[in-house]
Scaffold this active site. Structure first.
Site, PDB file in Angstrom:
ATOM      1  N   GLU A  60     -28.003  46.366 -22.864  1.00  0.00           N
ATOM      2  CA  GLU A  60     -28.258  46.151 -24.284  1.00  0.00           C
ATOM      3  C   GLU A  60     -29.395  47.059 -24.768  1.00  0.00           C
ATOM      4  OE1 GLU A  60     -26.602  44.877 -26.515  1.00  0.00           O
ATOM      5  OE2 GLU A  60     -28.004  44.619 -28.167  1.00  0.00           O
ATOM      6  N   ARG A 117     -20.210  47.874 -43.926  1.00  0.00           N
ATOM      7  CA  ARG A 117     -18.867  47.970 -43.341  1.00  0.00           C
ATOM      8  C   ARG A 117     -18.349  49.400 -43.259  1.00  0.00           C
ATOM      9  NH1 ARG A 117     -16.119  43.416 -42.865  1.00  0.00           N
ATOM     10  NH2 ARG A 117     -14.199  44.606 -42.798  1.00  0.00           N
ATOM     11  N   CYS A 147     -13.683  49.234 -43.484  1.00  0.00           N
ATOM     12  CA  CYS A 147     -14.157  49.592 -44.819  1.00  0.00           C
ATOM     13  C   CYS A 147     -14.486  48.308 -45.585  1.00  0.00           C
ATOM     14  CB  CYS A 147     -13.075  50.347 -45.555  1.00  0.00           C
ATOM     15  SG  CYS A 147     -12.418  51.718 -44.609  1.00  0.00           S
ATOM     16  N   LYS A 188     -20.244  48.027 -39.086  1.00  0.00           N
ATOM     17  CA  LYS A 188     -20.641  46.695 -38.623  1.00  0.00           C
ATOM     18  C   LYS A 188     -19.481  45.962 -37.982  1.00  0.00           C
ATOM     19  CE  LYS A 188     -23.387  43.218 -38.132  1.00  0.00           C
ATOM     20  NZ  LYS A 188     -24.303  43.347 -36.982  1.00  0.00           N
ATOM     21  N   ASN A 238      -8.313  48.921 -46.044  1.00  0.00           N
ATOM     22  CA  ASN A 238      -9.149  48.858 -44.842  1.00  0.00           C
ATOM     23  C   ASN A 238      -8.189  48.696 -43.673  1.00  0.00           C
ATOM     24  OD1 ASN A 238     -10.922  48.191 -42.766  1.00  0.00           O
ATOM     25  ND2 ASN A 238     -11.136  46.067 -43.447  1.00  0.00           N
ATOM     26  N   GLY A 239      -8.220  49.633 -42.709  1.00  0.00           N
ATOM     27  CA  GLY A 239      -7.330  49.522 -41.558  1.00  0.00           C
ATOM     28  C   GLY A 239      -6.530  50.784 -41.335  1.00  0.00           C
ATOM     29  N   HIS A 293     -27.319  55.658  -5.320  1.00  0.00           N
ATOM     30  CA  HIS A 293     -25.953  56.096  -5.026  1.00  0.00           C
ATOM     31  C   HIS A 293     -25.515  57.253  -5.917  1.00  0.00           C
ATOM     32  CE1 HIS A 293     -25.436  52.839  -2.208  1.00  0.00           C
ATOM     33  NE2 HIS A 293     -25.972  52.034  -3.113  1.00  0.00           N
ATOM     34  N   TRP A 303     -15.123  53.813 -44.120  1.00  0.00           N
ATOM     35  CA  TRP A 303     -15.449  54.289 -42.772  1.00  0.00           C
ATOM     36  C   TRP A 303     -14.183  54.987 -42.307  1.00  0.00           C
ATOM     37  CZ3 TRP A 303     -13.808  53.731 -37.682  1.00  0.00           C
ATOM     38  CH2 TRP A 303     -14.726  54.109 -36.710  1.00  0.00           C
ATOM     39  N   LYS A 353     -28.906  49.763 -27.725  1.00  0.00           N
ATOM     40  CA  LYS A 353     -29.725  49.760 -28.944  1.00  0.00           C
ATOM     41  C   LYS A 353     -30.406  51.113 -29.129  1.00  0.00           C
ATOM     42  CE  LYS A 353     -28.776  46.291 -30.932  1.00  0.00           C
ATOM     43  NZ  LYS A 353     -27.553  46.353 -30.274  1.00  0.00           N
ATOM     44  N   GLU A 403     -27.767  53.826 -30.157  1.00  0.00           N
ATOM     45  CA  GLU A 403     -27.133  53.692 -31.472  1.00  0.00           C
ATOM     46  C   GLU A 403     -28.126  53.854 -32.621  1.00  0.00           C
ATOM     47  OE1 GLU A 403     -25.026  50.012 -32.334  1.00  0.00           O
ATOM     48  OE2 GLU A 403     -26.515  48.824 -31.310  1.00  0.00           O
TER      49      GLU A 403
HETATM   50  O1  M6R Z   1     -18.574  41.610 -34.266  1.00  0.00           O
HETATM   51  P1  M6R Z   1     -18.537  41.815 -32.785  1.00  0.00           P
HETATM   52  O2  M6R Z   1     -19.576  41.052 -32.056  1.00  0.00           O
HETATM   53  O3  M6R Z   1     -17.170  41.588 -32.208  1.00  0.00           O
HETATM   54  O4  M6R Z   1     -18.866  43.354 -32.592  1.00  0.00           O
HETATM   55  C1  M6R Z   1     -18.824  43.954 -31.341  1.00  0.00           C
HETATM   56  C2  M6R Z   1     -19.447  45.321 -31.371  1.00  0.00           C
HETATM   57  O5  M6R Z   1     -18.765  46.158 -32.253  1.00  0.00           O
HETATM   58  C3  M6R Z   1     -20.931  45.283 -31.772  1.00  0.00           C
HETATM   59  O6  M6R Z   1     -21.667  44.435 -30.951  1.00  0.00           O
HETATM   60  C4  M6R Z   1     -21.516  46.703 -31.682  1.00  0.00           C
HETATM   61  O7  M6R Z   1     -21.584  47.107 -30.354  1.00  0.00           O
HETATM   62  C5  M6R Z   1     -22.888  46.804 -32.352  1.00  0.00           C
HETATM   63  N1  M6R Z   1     -23.053  48.133 -32.881  1.00  0.00           N
HETATM   64  C6  M6R Z   1     -24.021  46.577 -31.429  1.00  0.00           C
HETATM   65  O8  M6R Z   1     -25.257  46.738 -32.027  1.00  0.00           O
END
Ligand code: M6R
Length: 616
Positions: free
Chosen positions: A487, A27, A2, A611, A102-103, A510, A76, A491, A494
């Site tokens: 990756e 966040r 958060c 994030k 937050n947490g 396989h 969040w 992308k 998400e």
């Molecule tokens: O801040 P970090 O690089 O540790 O974050 C890791 C992942 O949470 C972050 O890369 C996440 O997968 C993103 N949504 C990717 O776009």
């Protein structure tokens, strides 16, 4: 997960807090709220939904909002659905305190049972409200709010950043942190506490990085820091932040994500600046001079999450082939619980854009328990990883606001490439002149990429529309392209919510190939590298089963190389392996960006994501 911002000063607090929340929305954005004390009463305004819903609610309120101290939160959800009642700030049963968090408080059930037995009732499903009433309960037998806060914090297990305000001290804010970020901003006649410096950077550049177990109390003209164990005063250094607030804004781009993709040439320049010897003879990484194990590790273990994990996967073969160092890569959430066998000569590299990812930080603790040296690769100055790893190398990508990580990965790949070169140079792995040639090519990459990006964006639009017509997509590649395929799939899913999976192209036969049919798109990453011939054959197996294919590859002068089996082909600008990856990466990012915008998705804040994943 958060976002928190608190203000104590001489100006009206609400606009400052709302502005801070705007910068923290990345966040978490499923609900938001503010609290301030006015005429002897704590007022809370909160609402489910994005920040704009709160802004509208504040604007519609007939409350004069005269307070010059208050706090805000963007959530969040971890405990309880994102609704009005569960939104923060929470108000204690007696109305004497407000708390944002937050947490996760892991032992909140036990505390809740204890308080319930004393007659407390709870409005929300949150762990936060439970901790808040514990503070109120402890206040009855404590000399002051600071002591009550300390006693409650000492009872709380888990990870948290907490900010507390009190009805009886309308100008004071109390805050503490454990395994969650929290920084204080020191201004003139005003002070701040926030999850992220960007929330108050337009007011002050003077920052105090709070350590775990610090409790800070701010008023407009004072700040005091205490240790949670005994409330002994702690002396903290005030640091000056050089960042430019403009770099945290969109700069004319429609979305932060697009801006950040286009910043990648700049990111590469920053990564390389000062890292190449003036005579091109080698790589300069002064951070590595600290210890012998950094210069000559016996093995390397990379641990990270999400996109940062993909960076590790991408680099592992370079660290082995160029660097001559055995390298394995692990997902942090798995690593932390599987009691890994680590050798003392093993260097553990933690990669994290934010430096606050809970699982990655837990992996760092595991490395420490095994007496292994740790090297953090991190983008955020002063983050937990930056402070806790034995050695830190900053990736210097600048603030990444879009929830989907783009330029941070580019910077991580660049630094990992330099590390592989650095180790290879020390182990005599390069032929005469080879490293010089590679470095020259690397140094030319930023300008080259900059020229290609506008055309890549135009081309991505057409390919994205076709991609968006599918419900299922495979990304295939071999070698380093397998990491890029992962990756690409991450992308696409998400951002556009299209189901996407990545496979090593050789694995298709396989099992996964059973899924291939005319409605299942395969995006084949087949640049002309050492894996080209094999990957090409694997893709033919998909074509033979009527699977539509988008081939991403370079133009070929060889007339025998045909692409007529592919429904679409997208040409990668010419470069040599492994630098081709720095061109392929933005193509994949732009493809997902365009597919998501075409489908009308929220590109910068995709659903269900945050994030910075500061809970496990
Ligand atoms: O801040 P970090 O690089 O540790 O974050 C890791 C992942 O949470 C972050 O890369 C996440 O997968 C993103 N949504 C990717 O776009």
């Amino acid at each position: 997960m958060c976002g928190i911002i608190a203000y104590s000063g001489h100006q009206a607090a609400t606009p400052i807090i709302l502005d801070g929340l705007r910068r923290l929305a990345y966040r978490g954005y499923d609900s938001a709220g503010i609290a301030f004390t006015q005429r002897g009463e704590i007022h809370v305004i909160k609402t489910p939904g994005k920040l704009e819903a709160l802004v509208d609610k504040v604007a519609a309120s007939d409350n004069p909002m005269l307070a010059t101290c208050g706090m805000g939160h963007t959530r969040w959800a971890t405990h309880g659905v994102p609704n009005q009642v569960n939104a923060h700030p929470h108000l204690s049963s007696g109305g004497e305190f407000a708390l944002v968090h937050n947490g996760i408080i892991e032992n909140y059930r036990e505390i809740k049972a204890e308080l319930t037995a004393k007659g407390y009732t709870f409005l929300s499903e949150t762990d936060t409200e439970v901790l808040l009433d514990l503070i109120a309960e402890y206040r009855k037998s404590s000399p002051d709010t600071l002591t009550a806060f300390q006693r409650a914090v000492l009872r709380a297990d888990g990870a948290y950043a907490l900010v507390l305000t009190s009805r009886d001290e309308p100008e004071a804010v109390y805050a503490t942190r454990k395994n969650a970020p929290l920084v204080a901003g020191v201004g003139v006649g005003e002070n701040f506490v926030s999850s992220d410096i960007t929330a108050f950077l337009s007011h002050t550049r003077k920052v105090i990085f709070l350590d775990e177990g610090d409790i800070i109390r701010i008023t407009p003209d004072t700040y005091q820091v205490f240790r949670v164990e005994d409330l002994a005063p702690a002396t903290k250094a005030v640091q000056h932040i050089e960042w430019d607030i403009q770099s945290a804004r969109k700069g004319g781009y429609k979305h932060f994500m697009l801006k950040e993709i286009f910043e990648q040439p700049l990111v590469l320049r920053s990564a390389l600046a000062g890292r190449i010897a003036p005579d091109w003879s080698g790589v300069l990484l002064p951070e590595m001079n600290e210890r012998e194990i950094l210069r000559r590790p016996g093995r390397v273990r990379i641990v990270a999450c999400g996109t940062s994990y993909n960076a590790g996967l991408w680099a592992s073969s370079l660290i082995e082939t160029w660097g001559g160092v055995p390298c394995s890569v692990e997902i942090a959430s798995e690593f932390r619980y599987r009691k890994p066998l680590l050798e003392r000569d093993e260097l553990v590299i933690l990669i994290s854009q934010s430096g606050e990812t809970a699982d990655t930080l837990a992996a760092l603790k595991v490395a420490r328990e095994c007496d292994c040296s740790s090297l953090g690769l991190c983008n955020v100055v002063g983050s937990s990883l930056a402070r806790e790893a034995d050695t830190i190398i900053y990736t210097q990508a600048g603030p990444e606001i879009s929830v989907a990580s783009t330029k941070a990965l580019c910077s991580q790949m660049a630094l990992l490439t330099l590390l592989a070169m650095y180790w290879g140079e020390r182990r005599g792995r390069f032929a005469a002149g080879e490293l010089k040639t590679l470095l020259a090519e690397f140094a030319a990459l930023p300008d080259y990429l900059e020229k290609q990006l506008p055309q890549m964006l135009e081309e991505a639009k057409g390919f994205a529309v076709r991609t968006a017509s599918f419900h299922n997509v495979f990304f295939l590649g071999r070698g380093r392209n397998c990491a890029l395929a992962m990756e690409g799939a991450l992308k696409l899913k998400e951002l556009s919510y299209i189901h996407a999976e990545a496979y090593a192209a050789g694995e298709m036969k396989h099992g996964p190939i059973a899924l291939i049919n005319p409605d299942f798109l395969t995006i084949a990453l087949i640049p002309h590298d050492g894996h080209y011939a094999k990957a090409y054959s694997n893709i033919q197996e998909v074509a033979a089963r009527s699977g539509p294919i988008m081939a991403i590859t370079e133009k070929s002068d060889d007339p025998s190389v045909t692409l007529d089996w592919a429904e679409m082909y997208w040409h990668i600008p010419a470069a040599n392996d492994p630098f081709t990856s720095f061109l392929l990466l933005p193509m994949l990012q732009l493809l997902s960006y365009e597919a998501a915008t075409y489908l009308g998705k929220d590109v910068d804040q995709p659903r269900n994501l945050a994030k910075s994943v500061t809970v496990e």
